[in-house]
Write an enzyme that holds these catalytic residues in place. Structure first.
Site, PDB file in Angstrom:
ATOM      1  CB  CYS A  37     -14.500  -4.289  -3.967  1.00 40.60           C
ATOM      2  SG  CYS A  37     -15.268  -5.735  -3.184  1.00 40.60           S
TER       3      CYS A  37
ATOM      4  CG  HIS B  13     -10.058  -6.531  -2.277  1.00 40.78           C
ATOM      5  ND1 HIS B  13     -10.200  -5.631  -1.235  1.00 40.78           N
ATOM      6  CD2 HIS B  13     -11.279  -7.060  -2.470  1.00 40.78           C
ATOM      7  CE1 HIS B  13     -11.459  -5.632  -0.825  1.00 40.78           C
ATOM      8  NE2 HIS B  13     -12.129  -6.500  -1.559  1.00 40.78           N
TER       9      HIS B  13
ATOM     10  CD  GLU C  16      -6.375  -4.604  -1.321  1.00 46.81           C
ATOM     11  OE1 GLU C  16      -6.717  -5.640  -0.740  1.00 46.81           O
ATOM     12  OE2 GLU C  16      -7.033  -4.115  -2.253  1.00 46.81           O
TER      13      GLU C  16
END
Length: 385
Positions: free
Chosen positions: A269, A359, A361
């Site tokens: 990001c 992202h 995660e």
């Protein structure tokens, strides 16, 4: 007794009028949701249908008023396991049809009560579809939400909104990052040490690395190259975060030092934008950005299409059709958004460094991009070998 009191408080807030005013004068009227008062920020929309707790607590949303495109929000209430940081970071929240009664076995509070407890001013009962279409056509813009005694004449409210600073040029990473270094220990056998520069990191990110045997040293956004190398890292990570990457001269300088030492590097990001700047590419503000957990991205190195979680209003200006020469070797665009061809990843071909704009995660979001943490591990394994 507590439930009854909170329920009555929510009912009173829901009966209070509220108004949303955009900087171009467009106005929406609804009911108060969360805290009663006034708030300002950049109006952006998120297309996620779930994961609102992770969205609210993502530091990347600092100084943004988030409009949820999904009409029903708050269905599962609020729990104590899903937050990505210690507080809600959004400056305001906009929903169409909030859940009256949450239904989930992990729920501890209503979303309305949580917003109110943390002082987050919101609005409900407006046409979020019309608002989203307006932002898509006109672009993200400054906005104010006013409820209760904060409501004044339209001209006065518009003047307040137009006095709010623009997101372009905003230097925000240090406002949300940790002030002191801390360590997230490896889960199981420790295999590597990573220095993670916190530009607005989410809690799940170091956890994903810890799952892979990485001891993560999380450092403030103001960390220097000396601070990074003091932990003797096998790899360096640059996190997500809010604001305009054009202001992040400090992190860019640190990343260039990492590239000069050829230490394995991974950024996500904001970290992707920092890598872009470090390589000599420019950055620019997107018209309305990418936010939500259903954005299609192609990994150009494999041809695979991933459904990914996004939250960014800026992007890297790098050529999609060629390999570029940089001070640190050859670089290319590794990932691209299939909706609009925005750069979604970069990789160096002559040293171990890569980044993505989204992202991986998966908090909240799909797990399609989890392999990126494994790719980071592979770079560190290769460097050690």
């Amino acid at each position: 007794m507590t439930t009854s009191t909170q329920g009555n408080a929510s009912k009173r807030r829901g009966e209070s009028p509220a108004v949303l005013v955009l900087e171009d004068g467009r106005t929406f009227r609804g009911r108060a949701y969360g805290a009663v008062g006034e708030t300002f920020g950049e109006a952006v929309f998120s297309t996620g249908m779930t994961g609102y707790q992770e969205t609210l607590t993502d530091p990347s949303y600092h100084r943004q008023v988030v409009v949820m495109t999904a009409p029903h929000v708050g269905n599962t209430g609020v729990n104590d396991e899903d937050p990505e940081s210690k507080k809600i970071w959004v400056s305001g929240y906009v929903v169409r049809d909030p859940a009256r009664i949450p239904s989930n076995w992990r729920s501890r509070r209503t979303l309305d009560d949580e917003l109110a407890a943390q002082g987050v001013v919101g609005i409900s009962g407006i046409d979020t579809r019309a608002l989203t279409r307006h932002l898509r056509e006109r672009g993200a813009m400054r906005v104010g939400i006013f409820s209760g005694d904060a409501i004044r004449g339209d001209d006065e409210l518009l003047a307040k909104v137009q006095a709010v600073p623009q997101m372009k040029g905003a230097d925000l990473a240090a406002e949300v990052a940790t002030k002191e270094p801390y360590v997230v220990p490896a889960i199981g056998e420790k295999k590597f040490t990573v220095a993670a520069v916190d530009l607005g990191i989410k809690g799940m990110t170091p956890h994903r690395m810890a799952e892979r045997g990485i001891e993560v040293h999380v450092l403030p956004a103001t960390a220097t190259a000396e601070d990074v190398f003091a932990v003797n890292p096998d790899g360096v990570f640059f996190s997500n975060g809010p604001g305009d990457p054009a202001t992040a001269d400090g992190p860019v300088s640190v990343m260039r030092a990492v590239l000069e030492r050829r230490t394995p590097l991974f950024g996500i990001c904001f970290g992707n934008q920092i890598l872009g700047r470090a390589l000599g590419f420019g950055t620019y503000k997107l018209k309305y950005g990418h936010r939500g957990i259903n954005q299609p991205v192609q990994d150009r190195t494999t041809g695979k299409v991933e459904v990914t979680a996004h939250n960014h209003g800026f992007a890297v200006d790098a050529p999609l059709d060629k390999v570029s020469d940089t001070p640190y070797g050859r670089a290319e665009v590794s990932h691209v958004c299939l909706n609009d061809n925005v750069v979604e990843g970069l990789q160096l071909l002559d040293q171990p460094a890569f980044s993505v704009q989204y992202h991986p995660e998966a908090a909240a979001g799909p797990h399609d991009a989890a392999y990126l943490f494994d790719r980071f591990v592979s770079l560190m394994e290769a460097e050690r070998a």
